[in-house]
Design a protein around this motif. Structure first.
Motif, PDB file in Angstrom:
ATOM      1  N   ILE B  58      73.741  17.013  83.138  1.00 23.50           N
ATOM      2  CA  ILE B  58      74.021  17.226  84.446  1.00 23.50           C
ATOM      3  C   ILE B  58      75.812  16.762  84.744  1.00 23.50           C
ATOM      4  O   ILE B  58      76.166  16.530  84.341  1.00 23.50           O
ATOM      5  CB  ILE B  58      73.544  15.202  85.162  1.00 23.50           C
ATOM      6  CG1 ILE B  58      71.520  15.851  84.203  1.00 23.50           C
ATOM      7  CG2 ILE B  58      73.370  15.733  86.370  1.00 23.50           C
ATOM      8  CD1 ILE B  58      71.452  13.841  84.435  1.00 23.50           C
ATOM      9  N   ASP B 153      71.200   0.087  82.131  1.00 24.62           N
ATOM     10  CA  ASP B 153      71.133   1.474  81.156  1.00 24.62           C
ATOM     11  C   ASP B 153      71.588   2.777  81.412  1.00 24.62           C
ATOM     12  O   ASP B 153      71.005   2.505  82.690  1.00 24.62           O
ATOM     13  CB  ASP B 153      69.443   1.118  80.314  1.00 24.62           C
ATOM     14  CG  ASP B 153      69.206   0.362  79.010  1.00 24.62           C
ATOM     15  OD1 ASP B 153      70.038  -0.752  78.924  1.00 24.62           O
ATOM     16  OD2 ASP B 153      68.207  -0.463  78.857  1.00 24.62           O
ATOM     17  N   TYR B 154      72.329   3.068  80.707  1.00 23.19           N
ATOM     18  CA  TYR B 154      71.825   4.312  81.493  1.00 23.19           C
ATOM     19  C   TYR B 154      71.020   5.158  81.512  1.00 23.19           C
ATOM     20  O   TYR B 154      70.880   6.276  82.324  1.00 23.19           O
ATOM     21  CB  TYR B 154      72.856   5.428  79.751  1.00 23.19           C
ATOM     22  CG  TYR B 154      73.458   6.761  79.904  1.00 23.19           C
ATOM     23  CD1 TYR B 154      74.120   7.307  80.957  1.00 23.19           C
ATOM     24  CD2 TYR B 154      73.131   7.779  78.721  1.00 23.19           C
ATOM     25  CE1 TYR B 154      74.409   7.973  81.332  1.00 23.19           C
ATOM     26  CE2 TYR B 154      73.671   9.340  79.018  1.00 23.19           C
ATOM     27  CZ  TYR B 154      73.936   9.099  80.228  1.00 23.19           C
ATOM     28  OH  TYR B 154      74.847  11.357  80.525  1.00 23.19           O
ATOM     29  N   GLN B 155      69.732   4.945  80.608  1.00 25.68           N
ATOM     30  CA  GLN B 155      68.483   5.632  81.090  1.00 25.68           C
ATOM     31  C   GLN B 155      67.651   5.517  82.283  1.00 25.68           C
ATOM     32  O   GLN B 155      67.845   6.680  82.847  1.00 25.68           O
ATOM     33  CB  GLN B 155      67.246   5.227  79.704  1.00 25.68           C
ATOM     34  CG  GLN B 155      65.928   6.492  79.880  1.00 25.68           C
ATOM     35  CD  GLN B 155      66.063   7.284  80.126  1.00 25.68           C
ATOM     36  OE1 GLN B 155      66.474   8.001  78.284  1.00 25.68           O
ATOM     37  NE2 GLN B 155      65.864   8.156  80.911  1.00 25.68           N
ATOM     38  N   ILE B 158      70.058   8.023  84.349  1.00 25.03           N
ATOM     39  CA  ILE B 158      69.352   9.220  84.270  1.00 25.03           C
ATOM     40  C   ILE B 158      68.358   9.207  85.786  1.00 25.03           C
ATOM     41  O   ILE B 158      67.858  10.348  85.906  1.00 25.03           O
ATOM     42  CB  ILE B 158      69.318   9.136  82.959  1.00 25.03           C
ATOM     43  CG1 ILE B 158      70.678   9.671  82.081  1.00 25.03           C
ATOM     44  CG2 ILE B 158      68.863  11.272  83.271  1.00 25.03           C
ATOM     45  CD1 ILE B 158      72.162  10.286  83.207  1.00 25.03           C
ATOM     46  N   ASP B 159      67.271   8.061  84.884  1.00 26.59           N
ATOM     47  CA  ASP B 159      66.041   8.129  85.443  1.00 26.59           C
ATOM     48  C   ASP B 159      66.064   8.040  87.210  1.00 26.59           C
ATOM     49  O   ASP B 159      65.366   8.883  88.245  1.00 26.59           O
ATOM     50  CB  ASP B 159      65.116   6.689  85.232  1.00 26.59           C
ATOM     51  CG  ASP B 159      64.436   7.169  83.740  1.00 26.59           C
ATOM     52  OD1 ASP B 159      64.394   7.635  82.924  1.00 26.59           O
ATOM     53  OD2 ASP B 159      63.924   5.647  83.190  1.00 26.59           O
ATOM     54  N   ASP B 162      67.197  11.550  88.220  1.00 21.31           N
ATOM     55  CA  ASP B 162      66.097  12.135  88.871  1.00 21.31           C
ATOM     56  C   ASP B 162      64.848  12.432  89.235  1.00 21.31           C
ATOM     57  O   ASP B 162      64.937  13.283  90.367  1.00 21.31           O
ATOM     58  CB  ASP B 162      65.051  11.821  87.120  1.00 21.31           C
ATOM     59  CG  ASP B 162      65.542  12.806  85.880  1.00 21.31           C
ATOM     60  OD1 ASP B 162      66.376  13.877  86.454  1.00 21.31           O
ATOM     61  OD2 ASP B 162      65.292  12.577  85.111  1.00 21.31           O
TER      62      ASP B 162
END
Lengths: 207, 183
Positions: B58, B153-155, B158-159, B162
Motif C-alpha cells: 500500500i 493495532d497496525y492490522q 490496514i482493515d 481496505d
C-alpha cells in the motif's frame, strides 16, 4: 595333403588332422568375435544432464527468492497484516522492518523495542527521541536512514531516477501500535524519504 | 593351409561370445534415487512457501504533523475526509465538520460505533460511499486521512484502509491514504 573321411568305416572316430597354425587360429577368433559382437543396448536413460540443469535452476530459484524483498520471513516476532490489496510489491526502496522486539534497517538492527504497553504509549521510549517523550523522531533510526539515504541517492542518480527523495518499504508486525508506526513514518519523512510502500499479506479477512 | 581342429573351433566359439557383465560391473552408474527424492522435497517446499507469502504493498506518503507535512493539493470544495480510529469506533470528519452518528449529516459523536465489540468496517465502507456520493464535486477525490489512538493495532489500520479503498460493488472510493499524527 589328404584329409581322412569323417566317420570312417567300422564306426571309428575320425583321426585328428594336423593343428592349424596360430595365425589361422587368431584370424578365425577375430572373425568370430566380430561376428558375435552386437551393439550395446541403451537399457537406461542417462538423466545426469537433466539433473545438472534441475539443480542449477533450483539453486537459482532459491537465491532469487532469498534476495527478493517480497520474501518476508514469518515468525512469532513478525507477522504481516492481512489485506485485500493486490498491488504487486515494489522492489525499490530501503527496507525498514518493525517487529515486536526491534526495528531493522536493511539487515542492521537499529533499536530494541520495549514491551507493547510501553510502545503504545511512548513509542520507542524517551531516551531514543530527539526532544523528549512527545517528539516523534527516533535518533538511532534517523542515523541509520541517513546512511541508507546516501547510498540510495547514489543508486538513484546512477539509475537515472529522481534523487531528491528516496522510497522505503515498510514491513511491520500486525500488532505494531499506531504510535510506533507513526514515529517510524515521521523519522523516514525527516530523512528525505518521500514515498512508502507498506508491505501486507494478500488474503481474505476471517471476520 | 591346415584346418582348425575341433578343440580350436570350440575354444574360438567360447572366446568369441560377448562377455556378460556382473551387476556390480555395469558402467559404475550412481544410484540417484535418494538424490531425486531430496530434490523433489526441496522443490515442493519452495513452491509451498512461495504460495503462502503472496505479498502486496500500500503506497503512502509521510504523515502530516500538526498542520504540516506532505499533502496533495486539494481544492477548497473537497470532501477532505479524515477517519479517526478511537476506542469506541470510527469518528469521521469532513470539510463540513464532524459526521454525526449514523452517517446522516454533521453532528457530534462517534460516527460509526463498535458493533459487538468489533469495529464495524462494513458500515464504514457504506458511510464513505455515501459521503463520496453526496456531491458531484467529490467524485474525483480519492484522498483520505487516517489517524488513530496510539495503541491501535497496525492490522486495524490496514482493515480501515481496505474498507475505505472500494465499495462492495468494486467502485473505487478512497485509495490514496495519508496518515496524521495523533494529537
Amino acid at each position: 595333403m589328404t584329409q581322412p573321411a569323417p566317420g570312417g568305416p567300422g564306426g571309428q572316430p575320425p583321426a585328428p588332422g594336423p593343428k592349424a597354425s596360430i595365425v589361422s587360429y587368431k584370424a578365425a577368433l577375430r572373425k568370430a568375435t566380430r561376428r558375435n559382437a552386437h551393439e550395446q543396448e541403451v537399457n537406461f536413460l542417462n538423466i545426469t544432464a537433466m539433473l545438472d540443469i534441475m539443480t542449477i535452476i533450483l539453486v537459482f530459484l532459491l537465491k532469487t527468492l532469498g534476495e527478493s524483498s517480497a520474501a518476508v520471513p514469518q515468525s512469532d516476532d513478525l507477522k504481516l497484516p492481512i489485506s485485500l490489496v493486490k498491488t504487486p510489491p515494489g522492489q525499490d526502496g530501503v527496507l525498514v522492518t518493525i517487529s515486536k522486539t526491534q526495528i531493522i534497517v536493511g539487515d542492521d538492527k537499529v533499536v530494541t523495542l520495549p514491551g507493547r504497553e510501553s510502545t503504545s504509549q511512548t513509542g520507542v521510549g524517551a531516551r531514543y527521541h530527539r526532544n523528549g517523550p512527545n517528539d516523534l523522531f527516533i535518533v538511532p533510526l534517523g542515523s541509520a536512514l541517513q546512511s541508507a539515504r546516501r547510498t540510495d541517492k547514489a543508486v538513484r542518480t546512477a539509475k537515472g531516477l529522481d534523487p531528491s527523495s528516496s522510497e522505503a518499504i515498510i514491513i511491520a508486525d500486525q500488532t505494531t501500535p499506531y504510535r510506533l508506526f507513526i514515529e517510524v513514518l515521521f523519522t523516514l519523512g525527516q530523512s528525505e524519504f518521500g514515498k512508502y510502500h507498506l508491505m501486507v499479506m494478500q488474503g481474505k479477512k476471517t471476520n | 593351409m591346415s584346418e582348425l581342429t575341433t578343440a580350436q573351433r570350440s575354444k574360438i566359439r567360447r572366446l568369441s561370445q560377448p562377455k556378460e557383465l556382473a551387476p556390480d560391473e555395469e558402467g559404475g552408474e550412481l544410484n540417484i534415487v535418494p538424490f531425486l527424492d531430496i530434490i523433489m522435497n526441496i522443490l515442493i517446499f519452495v513452491l509451498a512457501t512461495v504460495a503462502v507469502t503472496f505479498t502486496a504493498t500500500i503506497d503512502t506518503t509521510p504523515p502530516a504533523s500538526k498542520g504540516s507535512g506532505v499533502r496533495s493539493e486539494v481544492p477548497s470544495e473537497a470532501l477532505n475526509l479524515t477517519v479517526f480510529i478511537v476506542n469506541d469506533g470510527f469518528s469521521l470528519k469532513a470539510s463540513g465538520g464532524n459526521i454525526a452518528p449514523g452517517c446522516q449529516g454533521p453532528g457530534a459523536g462517534i460516527t460509526i460505533p463498535m458493533k459487538n465489540g468489533k469495529y464495524d468496517l462494513e458500515a464504514l465502507t457504506v458511510c464513505a460511499a455515501r459521503l463520496k456520493g453526496s456531491s458531484p464535486d467529490f467524485q474525483d477525490e480519492n484522498q483520505v486521512y487516517i489517524t488513530a489512538n496510539p495503541g491501535t493495532d497496525y492490522q486495524t489500520i490496514i482493515d480501515v484502509i481496505d474498507a475505505l479503498r472500494a465499495s462492495p460493488q468494486g467502485d473505487v472510493l478512497f485509495d490514496n491514504v495519508n496518515f496524521k499524527v495523533p494529537k
